[in-house]
Design an enzyme around this catalytic site. Structure first.
Site, short mmCIF file in Angstrom:
data_model
loop_
_atom_site.label_atom_id
_atom_site.label_comp_id
_atom_site.label_asym_id
_atom_site.label_seq_id
_atom_site.Cartn_x
_atom_site.Cartn_y
_atom_site.Cartn_z
N LYS A 1 -5.68 7.35 8.70
CA LYS A 1 -4.53 6.44 8.63
C LYS A 1 -3.57 6.61 9.80
O LYS A 1 -3.61 7.59 10.54
CB LYS A 1 -3.82 6.62 7.28
CG LYS A 1 -4.62 5.93 6.16
CD LYS A 1 -3.91 5.87 4.84
CE LYS A 1 -4.79 5.08 3.85
NZ LYS A 1 -4.22 5.03 2.51
N ARG B 1 -9.84 10.12 -1.21
CA ARG B 1 -10.60 8.95 -0.71
C ARG B 1 -10.78 9.08 0.80
O ARG B 1 -9.78 9.06 1.53
CB ARG B 1 -9.86 7.68 -1.08
CG ARG B 1 -10.57 6.38 -0.71
CD ARG B 1 -9.73 5.19 -1.14
NE ARG B 1 -10.36 3.92 -0.77
CZ ARG B 1 -10.25 3.37 0.43
NH1 ARG B 1 -9.57 3.96 1.38
NH2 ARG B 1 -10.86 2.22 0.69
C1 8Y7 Z 1 -6.18 3.51 -0.16
C2 8Y7 Z 1 -6.93 2.70 -1.02
C3 8Y7 Z 1 -7.07 1.94 1.02
C4 8Y7 Z 1 -5.48 4.62 -0.73
C5 8Y7 Z 1 -6.37 3.94 -2.87
C6 8Y7 Z 1 -7.44 2.60 4.36
C7 8Y7 Z 1 -8.30 0.63 -0.77
C8 8Y7 Z 1 -6.73 1.48 3.75
N1 8Y7 Z 1 -6.30 3.04 1.12
N2 8Y7 Z 1 -7.03 2.89 -2.35
N3 8Y7 Z 1 -7.47 1.71 -0.26
N4 8Y7 Z 1 -5.60 4.79 -2.09
N5 8Y7 Z 1 -6.43 4.19 -4.20
O1 8Y7 Z 1 -6.96 3.00 5.49
O2 8Y7 Z 1 -4.76 5.39 -0.08
O3 8Y7 Z 1 -8.45 3.11 3.89
S1 8Y7 Z 1 -7.53 0.85 2.31
#
Ligand code: 8Y7
Length: 279
Positions: A223, A257
């Protein structure tokens, strides 16, 4: 806190931090006409992440990156459902669907997904009812604003307190709607309507989120809070992503994640060794 998640036939043990692998289904050079990824490529990537230790695979057809436009429900369905159908029989771990649309939640679970990851925390019309109907774990994430504009001027009184307040309201709303307590997972939403300083405050004080008493998911992988410090492009952010994964897991995150599963699993093994090995 509940130490396991029941994803249909499949269970996730939360007595140790687990890794959720991000399955890239955005159009790329491997995809057919440039619009959808081939299910075979998605399966290969998912299998590689499972072999590397992923406990969940998260698949999404809507980009929620800062500035991203919204995706029509038909496009999201066409992108996500065939991949889930092809995938679920091929991997032993649960598939989570990253969506905020009730139609996609219902179709994805029908296709074999057994968790919902909603960056809008079931605030879209029809999503509470859909989540009750499908009865699978659902991750409620905090986001200030909408992806298109969320980074323009994020403001908080006290970022951690404000997020806890929001998540408590969402817990009340989903429990009132009839969602069972055992299906709730919470996520403060790193990068979603937050400045760099907000993000690092959330990380430093992450333990406070454990007071809510639900499993915690965190996504920091690649990020902009990393780019803001290192001034490097996304493809060079893996080592720092692993560092942040270990820091957030040490502070109580249960599911991390990530894009780089193998490297993160190695990092988390170091944390586990530190916490469990003593003479
Ligand atoms: C997150 C996410 C994304 C996160 C959850 C990226 C879909 C942006 N980030 N879902 N999603 N938490 N629960 O940079 O931080 O991966 S997308």
């Amino acid at each position: 806190m509940i130490k396991r998640l029941n994803c249909g036939q499949k269970e996730i043990d939360l007595t140790q931090p687990q890794v959720m692998g991000v399955l890239n289904v955005t159009p790329d050079s491997f995809s057919d006409g440039g619009k959808f990824i081939k299910p075979e490529r998605a399966i290969q990537h998912a299998q590689k992440m499972v072999a590397a230790g992923a406990a969940i695979i998260d698949i999404g057809g809507e980009s929620t990156r800062p500035g991203a436009a919204e995706v029509a429900v038909d496009d999201e369905l066409r992108r996500v459902v065939p991949v889930i159908e092809a995938l679920v029989g091929e991997i032993p771990v649960p598939v989570s669907v990253d969506t905020s649309k009730p139609e996609v939640m219902l179709a994805a679970v029908e296709a074999g997904a057994s968790m919902v990851n909603d960056v809008r925390a079931l605030r879209e019309p029809g999503t509470l009812e859909a989540a009750v109907e499908i009865n699978v774990p659902v991750c409620l994430m905090h986001m200030q604003g909408q992806p298109r504009t969320m980074q323009s001027n994020p403001q908080y009184n006290d970022v951690v307190s404000d997020i806890i307040h929001f998540l408590r309201q969402r817990i009340d709303a989903v429990l009132d709607a009839g969602i069972s307590k055992e299906n709730i997972v919470l996520d403060p939403g790193f990068g979603f309507g937050k400045t760099t300083a907000h993000n690092y405050t959330m990380l430093r004080e992450f333990k406070r989120f454990t007071e809510m008493g639900f499993p915690l998911l965190a996504g920091l992988s690649r990020k902009s809070m990393i780019g803001a410090i290192l001034d490097n492009p996304v493809e060079e952010r893996m080592p720092a992503s692993v560092a942040l994964a270990v820091l957030v897991a040490e502070r109580g995150a249960n599911i991390i994640r990530v894009h780089d599963v193998k490297e993160t699993v190695d990092g988390l093994k170091m944390l586990e060794a530190m916490q469990n090995l003593e003479n």
